[in-house]
Design an enzyme around this catalytic site. Structure first.
Site, PDB file in Angstrom:
ATOM      1  N   SER A   1       0.863  -1.188   0.000  1.00 53.52           N
ATOM      2  CA  SER A   1       0.000   0.000   0.000  1.00 53.52           C
ATOM      3  C   SER A   1       0.891   1.227   0.000  1.00 53.52           C
ATOM      4  O   SER A   1       2.042   1.180   0.458  1.00 53.52           O
ATOM      5  CB  SER A   1      -0.880   0.011   1.260  1.00 53.52           C
ATOM      6  OG  SER A   1      -1.401   1.301   1.505  1.00 53.52           O
TER       7      SER A   1
ATOM      8  N   TYR B   1      -1.666  -1.412  10.408  1.00 54.58           N
ATOM      9  CA  TYR B   1      -1.822  -1.596   8.963  1.00 54.58           C
ATOM     10  C   TYR B   1      -0.556  -1.126   8.228  1.00 54.58           C
ATOM     11  O   TYR B   1      -0.054  -1.820   7.334  1.00 54.58           O
ATOM     12  CB  TYR B   1      -3.051  -0.811   8.493  1.00 54.58           C
ATOM     13  CG  TYR B   1      -3.401  -1.016   7.042  1.00 54.58           C
ATOM     14  CD1 TYR B   1      -3.847  -2.256   6.592  1.00 54.58           C
ATOM     15  CD2 TYR B   1      -3.299   0.019   6.124  1.00 54.58           C
ATOM     16  CE1 TYR B   1      -4.175  -2.454   5.252  1.00 54.58           C
ATOM     17  CE2 TYR B   1      -3.632  -0.161   4.793  1.00 54.58           C
ATOM     18  CZ  TYR B   1      -4.068  -1.390   4.362  1.00 54.58           C
ATOM     19  OH  TYR B   1      -4.392  -1.583   3.048  1.00 54.58           O
TER      20      TYR B   1
HETATM   21  N1  LIG Z   1      -9.017  -0.347  -0.542  1.00 52.65           N
HETATM   22  C1  LIG Z   1      -7.920   0.372  -0.414  1.00 52.65           C
HETATM   23  O1  LIG Z   1      -7.964   1.598  -0.315  1.00 52.65           O
HETATM   24  C2  LIG Z   1      -6.586  -0.301  -0.401  1.00 52.65           C
HETATM   25  C3  LIG Z   1      -5.438   0.481  -0.569  1.00 52.65           C
HETATM   26  C4  LIG Z   1      -4.188  -0.131  -0.568  1.00 52.65           C
HETATM   27  C5  LIG Z   1      -4.097  -1.497  -0.374  1.00 52.65           C
HETATM   28  N2  LIG Z   1      -5.243  -2.218  -0.195  1.00 52.65           N
HETATM   29  C6  LIG Z   1      -5.083  -3.648   0.018  1.00 52.65           C
HETATM   30  O2  LIG Z   1      -5.728  -4.330  -1.034  1.00 52.65           O
HETATM   31  C7  LIG Z   1      -6.180  -5.601  -0.585  1.00 52.65           C
HETATM   32  C8  LIG Z   1      -7.635  -5.775  -0.934  1.00 52.65           C
HETATM   33  O3  LIG Z   1      -8.351  -4.725  -0.340  1.00 52.65           O
HETATM   34  P1  LIG Z   1      -9.867  -4.411  -0.701  1.00 52.65           P
HETATM   35  O4  LIG Z   1     -10.036  -2.960  -0.438  1.00 52.65           O
HETATM   36  O5  LIG Z   1     -10.227  -4.977  -2.008  1.00 52.65           O
HETATM   37  O6  LIG Z   1     -10.578  -5.231   0.498  1.00 52.65           O
HETATM   38  P2  LIG Z   1     -11.992  -6.009   0.611  1.00 52.65           P
HETATM   39  O7  LIG Z   1     -12.292  -6.037   2.072  1.00 52.65           O
HETATM   40  O8  LIG Z   1     -13.000  -5.434  -0.327  1.00 52.65           O
HETATM   41  O9  LIG Z   1     -11.589  -7.470   0.138  1.00 52.65           O
HETATM   42  C9  LIG Z   1     -10.685  -8.243   0.869  1.00 52.65           C
HETATM   43  C10 LIG Z   1     -11.011  -9.705   0.657  1.00 52.65           C
HETATM   44  O10 LIG Z   1     -10.040 -10.476   1.393  1.00 52.65           O
HETATM   45  C11 LIG Z   1     -10.721 -11.522   2.060  1.00 52.65           C
HETATM   46  N3  LIG Z   1      -9.954 -11.945   3.237  1.00 52.65           N
HETATM   47  C12 LIG Z   1      -9.761 -11.249   4.383  1.00 52.65           C
HETATM   48  N4  LIG Z   1      -9.042 -11.972   5.251  1.00 52.65           N
HETATM   49  C13 LIG Z   1      -8.754 -13.143   4.621  1.00 52.65           C
HETATM   50  C14 LIG Z   1      -8.041 -14.316   5.006  1.00 52.65           C
HETATM   51  N5  LIG Z   1      -7.476 -14.408   6.217  1.00 52.65           N
HETATM   52  N6  LIG Z   1      -7.934 -15.320   4.114  1.00 52.65           N
HETATM   53  C15 LIG Z   1      -8.516 -15.246   2.890  1.00 52.65           C
HETATM   54  N7  LIG Z   1      -9.219 -14.163   2.488  1.00 52.65           N
HETATM   55  C16 LIG Z   1      -9.334 -13.132   3.342  1.00 52.65           C
HETATM   56  C17 LIG Z   1     -12.072 -10.926   2.421  1.00 52.65           C
HETATM   57  O11 LIG Z   1     -13.026 -11.934   2.708  1.00 52.65           O
HETATM   58  C18 LIG Z   1     -12.389 -10.107   1.189  1.00 52.65           C
HETATM   59  O12 LIG Z   1     -13.077 -10.880   0.230  1.00 52.65           O
HETATM   60  C19 LIG Z   1      -5.870  -5.636   0.917  1.00 52.65           C
HETATM   61  O13 LIG Z   1      -4.635  -6.298   1.133  1.00 52.65           O
HETATM   62  C20 LIG Z   1      -5.742  -4.176   1.277  1.00 52.65           C
HETATM   63  O14 LIG Z   1      -4.929  -3.977   2.410  1.00 52.65           O
HETATM   64  C21 LIG Z   1      -6.479  -1.663  -0.208  1.00 52.65           C
END
Ligand SMILES: NC(=O)c1ccc[n+]([C@@H]2O[C@H](COP(=O)([O-])OP(=O)(O)OC[C@H]3O[C@@H](n4cnc5c(N)ncnc54)[C@H](O)[C@@H]3O)[C@@H](O)[C@H]2O)c1
Length: 259
Positions: A141, A154
């Protein structure tokens, strides 16, 4: 087709960035395996991909549970015969500075975001070695390189993922296993929307405006904006992207905005 027939294992593919990536990869020719703890959403994404005529598989697993991670990798490799791309995307968050963050929340975030990436890679690397190579994309991130208040656990987890990515690239590039990290800024996914609703229930508009003000443009980033970056890293076009930290953040880390 940018990734024809490549077998792509996407963790957290049931929602947000993982879901958008699963759909895009399938549309670009991949055979997709979604690994997620959320069976309802994981099955939904896989069913929708299959309706488009592309093969897809759902495996329910917690990526931070060793037995479950090992079994998921085995199941995907057995089903498709190989794993060309591992997208370590599953992640969770917690809010608070180090004084506010409870040990249980610290452990939960580090467990999924760091141990999960380690475990899935631990079991996928031998598969890639046997088949002569592959690609691993780790979800970091922008917070790994630019501090943001109230996200101590985080930020630490995503910094660890960035460092791990570079270590993995140093270890595995010569085995034809290409490792890179994605560093998105704030993407409007269920993850972020849920956070905003919990913390700014009565001031959603203000919270969204604040998000946009951190960027150099005035739009909300969508999961697809990150999925296209993942597609590049997964494709053969990225053959020189070794240990790359690909930032997709609307300029948040490029310039300080005085607004
Ligand atoms: N949304 C943002 O702004 C953002 C920014 C930078 C990085 N990220 C990273 O991107 C990734 C996805 O984020 P998102 O916003 O799409 O999140 P989201 O919550 O929409 O999706 C995350 C998915 O991961 C699954 N998950 C969670 N824990 C798990 C586990 N232990 N085993 C298997 N699956 C698991 C959840 O069930 C969900 O389907 C994450 O790593 C997040 O940290 C997100």
């Amino acid at each position: 087709m940018r990734i024809p027939d490549k077998v792509c294992l996407i963790t957290g593919g049931g929602s947000g960035i993982g879901e958008a990536t699963a759909r895009l990869f399938a549309a670009e020719g991949a055979r997709v395996a979604v690994v997620d703890v959320d069976a309802v959403n994981g099955e939904r994404v896989v069913a929708q991909i299959r309706e488009t005529g592309r093969p897809a598989l759902f495996v329910a697993a917690d990526v931070a549970d060793e037995a479950a991670a090992a079994a998921a990798v085995d199941q995907v490799a057995a089903h498709f015969g190989r794993i060309d791309v591992l997208f370590n995307n599953a992640g969770v968050s917690a809010v608070g500075d180090v004084a506010q963050c409870e040990p249980a929340d610290w452990d939960r975030v580090m467990r999924v975001n760091v141990r999960g990436v380690y475990l899935m890679s631990h079991y996928v690397v031998p598969v890639m070695r046997r088949q002569g190579g592959g690609v691993i994309i780790n979800m970091s991130s922008t917070i790994a390189v630019v501090g943001l208040e109230s996200r101590a656990a985080y930020a630490a987890s995503k910094g660890a993922v960035l460092a791990l990515t570079r270590a993995m690239a140093a270890d595995h590039s010569r085995e034809n296993i290409r490792v890179a990290a994605l560093l998105p800024g704030t993407v409007y996914t269920p993850f972020v929307e849920g956070y905003l609703r919990r913390h700014y229930a009565d001031r959603m508009d203000e919270a969204v405006a604040q998000l946009k003000r951190r960027q150099l443009n005035n739009e909300l980033m969508r999961p697809e904006d990150v999925a296209y970056a993942a597609l590049y890293l997964a494709s053969d076009e990225a053959r020189f992207a070794l240990g790359t930290a690909l930032v997709i953040d609307g300029g948040v880390s490029a310039a300080k905005v005085f607004a």
